[in-house]
Design an enzyme around this catalytic site. Structure first.
Site, PDB file in Angstrom:
ATOM      1  N   TYR A 134       0.826  -1.212   0.000  1.00 32.60           N
ATOM      2  CA  TYR A 134       0.000   0.000   0.000  1.00 32.60           C
ATOM      3  C   TYR A 134       0.861   1.265   0.000  1.00 32.60           C
ATOM      4  O   TYR A 134       0.410   2.316  -0.458  1.00 32.60           O
ATOM      5  CB  TYR A 134      -0.890   0.042   1.249  1.00 32.60           C
ATOM      6  CG  TYR A 134      -2.220  -0.655   1.117  1.00 32.60           C
ATOM      7  CD1 TYR A 134      -2.298  -2.008   0.823  1.00 32.60           C
ATOM      8  CD2 TYR A 134      -3.408   0.054   1.307  1.00 32.60           C
ATOM      9  CE1 TYR A 134      -3.521  -2.644   0.729  1.00 32.60           C
ATOM     10  CE2 TYR A 134      -4.630  -0.578   1.216  1.00 32.60           C
ATOM     11  CZ  TYR A 134      -4.680  -1.923   0.922  1.00 32.60           C
ATOM     12  OH  TYR A 134      -5.892  -2.547   0.836  1.00 32.60           O
ATOM     13  N   LYS A 179       2.940 -15.303   2.504  1.00 30.80           N
ATOM     14  CA  LYS A 179       3.109 -16.005   1.228  1.00 30.80           C
ATOM     15  C   LYS A 179       4.607 -16.272   1.075  1.00 30.80           C
ATOM     16  O   LYS A 179       5.253 -15.846   0.105  1.00 30.80           O
ATOM     17  CB  LYS A 179       2.533 -15.145   0.088  1.00 30.80           C
ATOM     18  CG  LYS A 179       2.506 -15.826  -1.275  1.00 30.80           C
ATOM     19  CD  LYS A 179       1.455 -16.923  -1.399  1.00 30.80           C
ATOM     20  CE  LYS A 179       1.557 -17.605  -2.759  1.00 30.80           C
ATOM     21  NZ  LYS A 179       0.678 -18.801  -2.856  1.00 30.80           N
ATOM     22  N   ASP A 212      -3.156 -18.234   0.580  1.00 35.11           N
ATOM     23  CA  ASP A 212      -4.174 -18.929  -0.232  1.00 35.11           C
ATOM     24  C   ASP A 212      -4.865 -20.006   0.602  1.00 35.11           C
ATOM     25  O   ASP A 212      -6.089 -20.153   0.580  1.00 35.11           O
ATOM     26  CB  ASP A 212      -3.583 -19.487  -1.542  1.00 35.11           C
ATOM     27  CG  ASP A 212      -2.282 -20.255  -1.367  1.00 35.11           C
ATOM     28  OD1 ASP A 212      -1.739 -20.292  -0.234  1.00 35.11           O
ATOM     29  OD2 ASP A 212      -1.794 -20.834  -2.357  1.00 35.11           O
ATOM     30  N   ASP A 236      -6.527  -6.907   4.247  1.00 33.26           N
ATOM     31  CA  ASP A 236      -7.643  -6.244   3.563  1.00 33.26           C
ATOM     32  C   ASP A 236      -8.544  -7.288   2.913  1.00 33.26           C
ATOM     33  O   ASP A 236      -9.768  -7.283   3.090  1.00 33.26           O
ATOM     34  CB  ASP A 236      -7.092  -5.275   2.510  1.00 33.26           C
ATOM     35  CG  ASP A 236      -8.203  -4.560   1.758  1.00 33.26           C
ATOM     36  OD1 ASP A 236      -9.154  -4.088   2.408  1.00 33.26           O
ATOM     37  OD2 ASP A 236      -8.123  -4.484   0.518  1.00 33.26           O
ATOM     38  N   ASP A 240     -12.609  -8.912   4.256  1.00 37.18           N
ATOM     39  CA  ASP A 240     -13.862  -8.882   3.475  1.00 37.18           C
ATOM     40  C   ASP A 240     -14.421 -10.302   3.370  1.00 37.18           C
ATOM     41  O   ASP A 240     -15.626 -10.526   3.496  1.00 37.18           O
ATOM     42  CB  ASP A 240     -13.634  -8.324   2.056  1.00 37.18           C
ATOM     43  CG  ASP A 240     -13.865  -6.819   1.967  1.00 37.18           C
ATOM     44  OD1 ASP A 240     -13.542  -6.111   2.943  1.00 37.18           O
ATOM     45  OD2 ASP A 240     -14.362  -6.347   0.922  1.00 37.18           O
TER      46      ASP A 240
END
Ligand code: IPM
Ligand code: MN
Length: 346
Positions: A134, A179, A212, A236, A240
């Protein structure tokens, strides 16, 4: 800061609740209203005007509705509303974004997931908020674009500490999501997390998941999780996803904290321009964020508990905005939902 889209409506709801809490408990809160995001661009050409920053810095706590919308989404626009929010998070130094996900038994039918997976879900995602992709350097030419992702050891250490302390007050379980099979920043993240946990929090059980797999496990065994710590963009996305466990994106509150008590509090949902101004948005995420504000920035934990209990009571009594109403149930407006919650406050 009401911001854009449904931001003003849910901020008004949170404001009303805070005023009622002040009345009931004999406090007096001084509110200042400031511009941010698209609303600020329209008035000042700047998504984060200097007087907004000054006012935030002088305040005990900062509340935000939402920013963004199609009006300011022209790909050639010089500046976007979201930039104001990112700058504000950075200026306030609120690197730890707490996003609690609790499934209320009464809202299980509102979730697209099977009931058997949802009972007892109670987790918190601790999202790193002021670093990573970001905030890295961005480049763009006609045919190529890049976003740089950088993490420093100290940024990982401090967020892991926040998450581990929180786990210590809960079920003593921490899951770190990265990751590390692909990203160098994730390999640093994993090293620093392992070392910090071994050295400083040996009694907390640590699990590591690739992002994942974490996305899948959040759906297949959500009640196993206690505290999840992860970097900015993964947090983020995963929150959601996790919001659907609670029934709706509109349910989730958040607190962004740094090293002082001054936090930034905002629902995790966006500005939902499609329903803006219709008095149908779910105010629960915003009102829950006001509860977190009372707890974390003002040290008013009883008051915070009472607001959370009032949200629960209103829902248990059957009040539902359209996002959480089941087939056949008549939804209530933002205003009516807010009034039910206020009535439940006593
Ligand atoms: C959120 C939002 C923001 C983010 C946007 C509006 C910049 O999606 O708070 O989750 O990506 O952090
Ligand atoms: Mn988001």
């Amino acid at each position: 800061m009401p911001g854009d889209g449904i931001g003003p409506e849910v901020t008004a709801a949170a404001h009303k609740v805070l005023k009622r809490v002040a009345d009931i408990h004999g406090h007096s809160f001084n509110f200042e209203v400031r511009l941010i995001g698209g609303a600020a661009i329209d008035r000042t050409q700047n998504p984060l005007p200097a007087d907004t920053v000054a006012s935030c810095i002088e305040s005990s706590a900062v509340f935000l509705g939402a920013v963004g919308g199609p009006k300011w989404s022209d790909p050639h626009a010089m500046v976007r509303p979201e930039k104001g929010l990112l700058e504000l998070r950075s200026v306030l130094g609120v690197y730890a974004n707490l996003r609690p996900v609790q499934v209320m038994e009464e809202l299980i039918p509102a979730s697209p997931l099977k009931a058997e997976y949802l009972t007892g879900v109670d987790l918190v995602v601790v999202r790193e908020l002021t670093g990573g992709i970001y905030f890295g350097k961005k480049t763009r030419s006609e045919t190529v674009a890049s976003d740089l992702c950088t993490y420093h050891t100290h940024e990982v250490e401090r967020i892991v500490r926040v998450a581990a302390r929180l786990a210590g007050e809960r079920r003593n379980k921490l899951c770190s999501v990265d990751k590390a099979n692909v990203l160098e920043t994730s390999r640093l993240w994993r090293d620093v997390t392992d070392k910090t946990m071994q050295r400083e929090f040996p009694d907390i059980a640590v699990e590591t998941l690739l992002v994942d797999a974490a996305a899948m496990h959040l759906l297949s065994r959500p009640s196993d999780f206690d505290v999840i710590v992860t970097e900015n963009m993964f947090g983020d996305i995963l929150t959601d996803e996790a919001s659907m466990l609670a029934g709706s994106l509109g349910m989730l509150p958040s607190a962004s904290l740094g090293d002082s008590t001054r936090g930034l509090f905002e629902p995790i949902h966006g500005s939902a321009p499609d329903i803006a101004g219709l008095d149908v948005a779910n105010p629960c995420g915003a009102i829950g964020s006001a509860a977190m504000l009372l707890r974390h920035s003002l040290g008013l934990s009883e008051e915070a508990d009472s607001v959370e209990a009032a949200i629960h009571t209103a829902i248990a009594d059957g009040a539902r905005t359209s996002d959480i109403a089941a087939h056949g149930e008549t939804p209530v407006s933002t205003t009516a939902m807010t009034d039910k919650i206020i009535a439940a406050l006593g």
